[in-house]
Design a protein around this motif. Structure first.
Motif, PDB file in Angstrom:
ATOM      1  N   ARG A   1      -8.758 -42.936  68.496  1.00 58.52           N
ATOM      2  CA  ARG A   1     -10.029 -42.492  69.057  1.00 58.52           C
ATOM      3  C   ARG A   1     -11.132 -42.592  68.000  1.00 58.52           C
ATOM      4  O   ARG A   1     -11.499 -41.591  67.380  1.00 58.52           O
ATOM      5  CB  ARG A   1      -9.928 -41.069  69.618  1.00 58.52           C
ATOM      6  N   PRO A   2     -11.660 -43.792  67.790  1.00 57.81           N
ATOM      7  CA  PRO A   2     -12.677 -43.980  66.754  1.00 57.81           C
ATOM      8  C   PRO A   2     -13.951 -43.189  66.991  1.00 57.81           C
ATOM      9  O   PRO A   2     -14.551 -42.671  66.062  1.00 57.81           O
ATOM     10  CB  PRO A   2     -12.934 -45.490  66.782  1.00 57.81           C
ATOM     11  N   GLY A   3     -14.382 -43.092  68.254  1.00 54.56           N
ATOM     12  CA  GLY A   3     -15.585 -42.329  68.573  1.00 54.56           C
ATOM     13  C   GLY A   3     -16.781 -42.812  67.783  1.00 54.56           C
ATOM     14  O   GLY A   3     -16.891 -43.974  67.407  1.00 54.56           O
ATOM     15  N   ASP A   4     -17.670 -41.885  67.499  1.00 56.28           N
ATOM     16  CA  ASP A   4     -18.884 -42.202  66.752  1.00 56.28           C
ATOM     17  C   ASP A   4     -18.687 -41.745  65.307  1.00 56.28           C
ATOM     18  O   ASP A   4     -19.339 -40.826  64.836  1.00 56.28           O
ATOM     19  CB  ASP A   4     -20.084 -41.508  67.407  1.00 56.28           C
ATOM     20  N   PHE A   5     -17.776 -42.396  64.611  1.00 55.80           N
ATOM     21  CA  PHE A   5     -17.392 -41.984  63.264  1.00 55.80           C
ATOM     22  C   PHE A   5     -18.345 -42.618  62.269  1.00 55.80           C
ATOM     23  O   PHE A   5     -18.356 -43.853  62.107  1.00 55.80           O
ATOM     24  CB  PHE A   5     -15.951 -42.394  62.985  1.00 55.80           C
ATOM     25  N   PRO A   6     -19.151 -41.834  61.548  1.00 59.10           N
ATOM     26  CA  PRO A   6     -20.266 -42.393  60.778  1.00 59.10           C
ATOM     27  C   PRO A   6     -19.920 -42.817  59.347  1.00 59.10           C
ATOM     28  O   PRO A   6     -20.698 -42.616  58.424  1.00 59.10           O
ATOM     29  CB  PRO A   6     -21.258 -41.232  60.758  1.00 59.10           C
ATOM     30  N   PHE A   7     -18.732 -43.363  59.139  1.00 59.55           N
ATOM     31  CA  PHE A   7     -18.305 -43.802  57.822  1.00 59.55           C
ATOM     32  C   PHE A   7     -17.742 -45.224  57.879  1.00 59.55           C
ATOM     33  O   PHE A   7     -17.107 -45.598  58.867  1.00 59.55           O
ATOM     34  CB  PHE A   7     -17.171 -42.912  57.272  1.00 59.55           C
TER      35      PHE A   7
ATOM     36  N   TYR B   1      -5.833 -54.501  53.007  1.00 61.47           N
ATOM     37  CA  TYR B   1      -6.458 -53.247  53.429  1.00 61.47           C
ATOM     38  C   TYR B   1      -7.018 -53.363  54.838  1.00 61.47           C
ATOM     39  O   TYR B   1      -7.321 -54.453  55.324  1.00 61.47           O
ATOM     40  CB  TYR B   1      -7.556 -52.821  52.451  1.00 61.47           C
ATOM     41  N   LEU B   2      -7.122 -52.208  55.473  1.00 59.65           N
ATOM     42  CA  LEU B   2      -7.806 -52.083  56.751  1.00 59.65           C
ATOM     43  C   LEU B   2      -9.255 -51.700  56.484  1.00 59.65           C
ATOM     44  O   LEU B   2      -9.534 -50.894  55.598  1.00 59.65           O
ATOM     45  CB  LEU B   2      -7.147 -51.006  57.614  1.00 59.65           C
ATOM     46  N   LEU B   3     -10.162 -52.262  57.284  1.00 55.36           N
ATOM     47  CA  LEU B   3     -11.591 -51.947  57.146  1.00 55.36           C
ATOM     48  C   LEU B   3     -12.137 -51.501  58.489  1.00 55.36           C
ATOM     49  O   LEU B   3     -12.018 -52.219  59.480  1.00 55.36           O
ATOM     50  CB  LEU B   3     -12.360 -53.170  56.652  1.00 55.36           C
ATOM     51  N   PHE B   4     -12.690 -50.312  58.516  1.00 58.11           N
ATOM     52  CA  PHE B   4     -13.356 -49.797  59.719  1.00 58.11           C
ATOM     53  C   PHE B   4     -14.851 -49.757  59.455  1.00 58.11           C
ATOM     54  O   PHE B   4     -15.302 -49.194  58.450  1.00 58.11           O
ATOM     55  CB  PHE B   4     -12.850 -48.386  60.047  1.00 58.11           C
TER      56      PHE B   4
END
Length: 225
Positions: free
Chosen positions: A66-72, A19-22
């Motif tokens: 574009r990850p930006g400020d993604f709050p998850f 899996y990928l984890l962000f």
């Protein structure tokens, strides 16, 4: 002569997944903070053992570009070749991530596209107590599996009007079954759109605001996100 019998036995199995984890910007700065989590399920074309395939479409592609400020926190597993999403694997993966990361267990969401939309329906129906909300995209499910306890899970269902791979009628059937048991359901059909309902869906900031507006308890989310 046939006799009526009954038995119960515990069956255990080992499961695993790539899996990928962000992790969102600022993760770990405040050790007391717990973060909402999105479980993303890809479609049939991204199956295999090469995790880069998972980034072809949907949320992993968006985060890569574009990850930006993604709050998850975002968990994007990969389904092996020739298989479909396994509920046991996905729930075990959620357990693993919740035990090893700062997850707000009352704000866990599931979404997926095509085969992942099917997986989203299947997972939310199998374990409604685990999820605060679900968003299947161009997916399908079994309306006969919908039960009154599924009324606790808000759904936002997406489909392309002209989808020739997974007909929109399959989403509509699930929407009708969920509405019949009192589940809060939104249904978005994109006029003139085919199978690719995921591009407009995951580019829509309202989807993530909708996720954050729901907690597993059914109460609106409060405080910083």
């Amino acid at each position: 002569m046939q006799e009526s019998r009954w038995f119960a036995r515990t069956v255990q199995k080992q499961v695993c997944a790539n899996y990928l984890l962000f992790l969102p910007p600022g993760y770990g700065d405040d050790r007391s903070r717990r973060w909402p989590l999105i479980l993303f399920l890809h479609g049939a074309g991204e199956r295999g053992s090469d995790l880069s395939l998972v980034k072809r479409h949907g949320l992993p592609k968006l985060l890569d570009e574009r990850p930006g400020d993604f709050p998850f926190i975002v968990v994007s597993p990969q389904c092996p070749d020739g298989e479909v999403w396994d509920v046991d694997v996905l729930l075990a993966l959620l357990d693993e991530v919740c035990e090893t990361h700062a997850v707000d267990r009352d704000r866990i969401y599931v979404t997926g596209l095509s085969m992942g939309g099917m997986g989203t329906f299947a997972l939310a129906l199998a374990a409604p107590q685990r999820f605060a909300a679900a968003a299947p995209v161009c997916g399908w499910g079994n309306p006969l599996q919908v039960r009154p306890e599924h009324a606790r899970v808000p759904f936002w269902v997406f489909h392309g009007e002209l989808d020739d791979k997974v007909p929109a009628a399959l989403s509509a059937q699930m929407v009708a079954a969920l509405q019949a048991v009192g589940a809060p359901v939104r249904y978005t059909v994109y006029p003139g759109v085919g199978h690719d309902a995921w591009t407009p869906t995951y580019a829509n900031a309202e989807l993530y605001q909708w996720f954050l507006a729901h907690r597993r308890s059914g109460e609106p989310a409060a405080g910083p996100v």
